[in-house]
Scaffold this motif. Sequence first.
Motif, short mmCIF file in Angstrom:
data_model
loop_
_atom_site.label_atom_id
_atom_site.label_comp_id
_atom_site.label_asym_id
_atom_site.label_seq_id
_atom_site.Cartn_x
_atom_site.Cartn_y
_atom_site.Cartn_z
N ALA A 212 0.80 -1.22 0.00
CA ALA A 212 0.00 0.00 0.00
C ALA A 212 0.84 1.28 0.00
N PRO A 213 1.90 1.39 0.81
CA PRO A 213 2.69 2.63 0.78
C PRO A 213 3.32 2.90 -0.58
N TYR A 214 3.83 1.86 -1.24
CA TYR A 214 4.45 2.04 -2.55
C TYR A 214 3.43 2.50 -3.58
N LEU A 215 2.30 1.78 -3.65
CA LEU A 215 1.29 2.11 -4.65
C LEU A 215 0.61 3.44 -4.35
N SER A 216 0.50 3.77 -3.09
CA SER A 216 -0.07 5.05 -2.72
C SER A 216 0.78 6.20 -3.25
N GLY A 217 2.09 6.10 -3.05
CA GLY A 217 2.98 7.14 -3.56
C GLY A 217 3.04 7.16 -5.07
N LEU A 218 2.99 6.00 -5.68
CA LEU A 218 3.06 5.90 -7.13
C LEU A 218 1.84 6.52 -7.80
N ASP A 220 -0.51 8.49 -6.25
CA ASP A 220 -0.97 9.74 -5.62
C ASP A 220 -2.39 9.59 -5.06
N ILE A 221 -2.64 8.46 -4.38
CA ILE A 221 -3.92 8.23 -3.71
C ILE A 221 -3.61 7.75 -2.30
N SER A 222 -4.64 7.67 -1.47
CA SER A 222 -4.43 7.30 -0.07
C SER A 222 -4.09 5.83 0.07
N GLU A 223 -3.38 5.49 1.14
CA GLU A 223 -3.06 4.09 1.41
C GLU A 223 -4.32 3.28 1.67
N SER A 224 -5.31 3.90 2.28
CA SER A 224 -6.55 3.17 2.58
C SER A 224 -7.26 2.75 1.29
N ALA A 225 -7.19 3.61 0.28
CA ALA A 225 -7.82 3.27 -1.01
C ALA A 225 -7.12 2.08 -1.64
N THR A 227 -5.36 -0.26 0.01
CA THR A 227 -5.63 -1.43 0.84
C THR A 227 -7.01 -2.01 0.55
N THR A 228 -8.00 -1.15 0.42
CA THR A 228 -9.36 -1.60 0.11
C THR A 228 -9.42 -2.31 -1.23
N ALA A 229 -8.73 -1.74 -2.23
CA ALA A 229 -8.75 -2.33 -3.56
C ALA A 229 -8.12 -3.72 -3.56
N LEU A 230 -7.00 -3.89 -2.87
CA LEU A 230 -6.32 -5.18 -2.86
C LEU A 230 -7.07 -6.20 -2.02
N GLN A 231 -7.75 -5.75 -0.96
CA GLN A 231 -8.53 -6.68 -0.14
C GLN A 231 -9.77 -7.17 -0.85
N ASN A 232 -10.32 -6.33 -1.73
CA ASN A 232 -11.56 -6.67 -2.42
C ASN A 232 -11.33 -7.36 -3.75
N ARG A 233 -10.07 -7.70 -4.05
CA ARG A 233 -9.78 -8.26 -5.36
C ARG A 233 -10.45 -9.62 -5.51
N SER A 234 -10.81 -9.92 -6.72
CA SER A 234 -11.36 -11.23 -7.06
C SER A 234 -10.94 -11.52 -8.48
N ASN A 235 -9.75 -12.08 -8.63
CA ASN A 235 -9.15 -12.23 -9.95
C ASN A 235 -10.09 -12.90 -10.93
N GLU A 236 -10.09 -12.39 -12.15
CA GLU A 236 -10.97 -12.90 -13.18
C GLU A 236 -10.82 -14.39 -13.40
N SER A 237 -9.60 -14.89 -13.21
CA SER A 237 -9.35 -16.30 -13.47
C SER A 237 -10.00 -17.20 -12.43
N ARG A 238 -10.58 -16.62 -11.37
CA ARG A 238 -11.21 -17.43 -10.34
C ARG A 238 -12.74 -17.43 -10.46
N ARG A 239 -13.23 -16.94 -11.59
CA ARG A 239 -14.67 -17.00 -11.80
C ARG A 239 -15.08 -18.46 -12.07
N LYS A 240 -16.40 -18.65 -12.17
CA LYS A 240 -16.87 -19.99 -12.52
C LYS A 240 -16.28 -20.39 -13.86
N LEU A 241 -15.95 -21.68 -13.99
CA LEU A 241 -15.24 -22.15 -15.16
C LEU A 241 -15.97 -21.82 -16.46
#
Length: 326
Positions: A212-218, A220-225, A227-241
Amino acid sequence: MMLASCAPVIHIGLPKTGTTTLQRYLFGTVPSHLNISRYPLGRGDSGYSMSLAQISTLIWGQEREAETVIQCLAEKYELAKSTSRLLVWSDEKLTYVNAPLAVQQQLAARLRRAVPDARILLTIRSQFSMLVSTYRQSAQMMYAALGWPRDVPHRLWRRRLHFSDWLDALIANPDQTYLSLLDYSALHDTYADQFGASNVLVLPMERFAQSAPYLSGLLDISESAVTTALQNRSNESRRKLSSYWGGWALEGLRVDDGWPAGGLVPQWRIRQLIGGLAPFVRRMPQVRTDMSTEQRNWLREHFAASNKSLAARKDLDLESLGYPWQ
């Protein structure tokens, strides 16, 4: 390492390093960015996608052909600057299996002509798990076989191309194949030569949860944003077959990736379509990815020095993350 904010960002991949997660759940969720990716935020002037034909021209095309794409990207950069937005372009096809290290130097130079002050984001993954993941996609979709010998899709389909055979074929000519891209130190240096080492950020996929600190600086958004994005991820490859394969089949029917108007369907599109429909036609084989001791030792010997060099320069603890090490 924290990079100065507000300069444009080009995320070049690599594939299989969480690129979909970043594109869909992070890069595409910030309205204040001008986003170019496979999952643009919107249309109009808020989000764009770069077609495979354009990216292929940028990588492989002659100077005259590539100049058109360079100018297109430069125009998007000027639009971002004129509207005080951050340009973010993310597409792992820039470092896909048919774009080995030998062509990356030319690509880096062309990207610099379009966006001279860009910061490059390189996401990596342990070479051991990267090869396994890439093969699984190849065996299941026949899509990553682009650029390989013509008999590869047939051998995959007939269950005659095993992981060990595939890996041996790469090892036989490592400098001219996909393996060359897994020399992360050399890939880093290729872009550092054009943009400067301080403007190339290397982010291990295994450290996304702490990034989060690296991507936040890269970005220019908050670390919380972040963190939320990475926690809520659901990779496309894990959808129903069925949805996953069906989606790739439909992707093969798209006509906005540079098909010639009224012309023949490119061969690679036909392969992609077949790969997408394959599971509906016959049961896909069980994918085995057993790596021999000799192959594992070769990978360790081949990549250990590169990983050590990159780890030292970028302050990364790659050894503890399972990267080839000696």
